[in-house]
Motif scaffolding. Structure first.
Motif, short mmCIF file in Angstrom:
data_model
loop_
_atom_site.label_atom_id
_atom_site.label_comp_id
_atom_site.label_asym_id
_atom_site.label_seq_id
_atom_site.Cartn_x
_atom_site.Cartn_y
_atom_site.Cartn_z
N SER A 211 45.01 23.10 41.87
CA SER A 211 43.86 22.20 41.76
C SER A 211 44.22 20.86 41.12
O SER A 211 43.33 20.06 40.83
CB SER A 211 42.74 22.86 40.95
N ASP A 212 45.51 20.61 40.90
CA ASP A 212 45.92 19.34 40.31
C ASP A 212 45.55 18.18 41.24
O ASP A 212 45.58 18.31 42.47
CB ASP A 212 47.43 19.34 40.08
N GLN A 213 45.26 17.05 40.64
CA GLN A 213 44.91 15.86 41.40
C GLN A 213 45.89 14.73 41.05
O GLN A 213 45.98 14.31 39.90
CB GLN A 213 43.48 15.41 41.09
N VAL A 215 49.20 14.37 40.63
CA VAL A 215 50.03 14.70 39.47
C VAL A 215 51.52 14.60 39.78
O VAL A 215 52.32 14.20 38.93
CB VAL A 215 49.70 16.12 38.96
N TYR A 216 51.94 14.96 40.99
CA TYR A 216 53.36 15.17 41.28
C TYR A 216 53.97 14.04 42.10
O TYR A 216 53.32 13.46 42.99
CB TYR A 216 53.55 16.50 42.01
N ALA A 241 47.46 17.04 45.32
CA ALA A 241 48.22 17.09 44.07
C ALA A 241 49.31 16.03 44.00
O ALA A 241 49.88 15.78 42.93
CB ALA A 241 48.82 18.48 43.88
#
Length: 312
Positions: A211-213, A215-216, A241
């Protein structure tokens, strides 16, 4: 009383059995070549080397005998990774021959198979670091920034995560896996891996639950290991993400060139709980989700094809 006999057809399995022994000879040779000069390895066991030569896996140039160019690698770790990948496949084939179920995927395999498969992924990590990242616009600069982040999906025993952490000393690497047992093995591996392991975080997580938004900077996705419904759910989440301008690299299988390899690939994928996405279908999916600048990176002949695409 006479006994009637009929001509018997040749037994095709005899050729297959011989090929299995040739594969065993190749695996053992590659493994030994990880720590010894290849010429010494080939000379040490003439009978085994004769099998390689008869199978076309080794060849002579005058008095010099060497492996086929497809199996000559730049360094010892690459020889070891190649051997372990083939050993993992061979162990799976033996399990299938013994009638062991494969429907539950990787959870069916014992720790040794998981370790072999995981250690083989270190070679993919090195390929990502040395061949893929430098070829993707802006990515090397991103990963040189302190606090840059990499997501390793299906981290297994974290061999690929470790290879990336070693190659990019400013990056933090997050490895996720749905199998708690394999994460236990990963912790054991990282405990003796050196300081780069301190920048690796392991998470027990389903990739479909990411569920990261934004980030990577880089996400690695080994698509063949995921069931198709999970892969379909995961792709849009992984794209979200990514930071804008960041890259998703997907490991895919090439389309097999003949019917036998195509059938084997399908059986093996289903047994391991995976899917039948190939490089073409993966590229189409990434385009559908709005990613751009797709690039392909072949690995070894007949091996995985890495498909990269950038989030706008």
């Amino acid at each position: 009383m006479s006994v009637r006999t009929s001509p018997s057809a040749p037994d095709p399995s005899a050729t297959l059995e011989a090929a299995t022994w040739a594969l065993a000879a190749l695996i053992a040779t590659l493994d030994e070549a990880a720590t010894k000069p290849l010429a010494e390895v080939l000379a040490a066991d003439p009978q085994r080397t004769a099998v390689l030569e008869a199978a076309g896996l080794a060849q002579r140039d005058g008095d010099t005998l060497t492996l086929h160019p497809a199996y000559q690698y730049a360094d010892g770790p690459s020889y070891r990774s190649s051997a372990q990948a083939r050993l993992s496949s061979l162990r799976q084939a033996v399990a299938a021959a013994a009638g062991e179920s494969g429907t539950a995927g990787w959870a069916d395999h014992d720790d040794e198979v998981l370790r072999n498969q995981g250690r083989a992924s270190a070679g993919t990590g090195r390929a990502l670091a040395t061949k893929v990242v430098p070829a993707l616009p802006g990515l090397a600069a991103r990963l040189a920034e302190p606090g840059s982040r990499i997501l390793d999906v299906g981290t297994g025993i974290a061999a690929l995560a470790l290879a990336l952490a070693e190659a990019f000393p400013e990056a933090e690497v997050v490895g996720i896996d749905i199998m708690e047992r394999v994460l236990r093995l990963a912790r054991e591996e990282l405990a003796t891996a050196g300081p780069a392991a301190d920048r690796i975080t392991l998470r027990h997580m389903d990739v479909a639950a990411v569920s990261d938004q934004a980030v990577y900077d880089l996400i690695w996705l080994p698509a063949p290991f995921l069931p198709e419904p999970i892969l379909t759910q995961a792709l849009p989440r992984l794209i979200e993400a990514l930071k804008p301008g960041a890259w998703l690299v997907v490991g895919t299988n090439p389309a097999p060139a003949d019917g036998l390899r195509r059938a084997v690939a399908g059986w093996q994928s289903v047994r391991n709980g995976g899917n039948t996405y190939d490089a073409d279908r993966t590229t189409e999916a990434l385009t559908t989700y709005g990613l751009k600048d797709q690039q392909r990176f072949p690995t070894v002949p007949g091996g995985p094809v890495l498909v990269a695409a950038q989030r706008p």
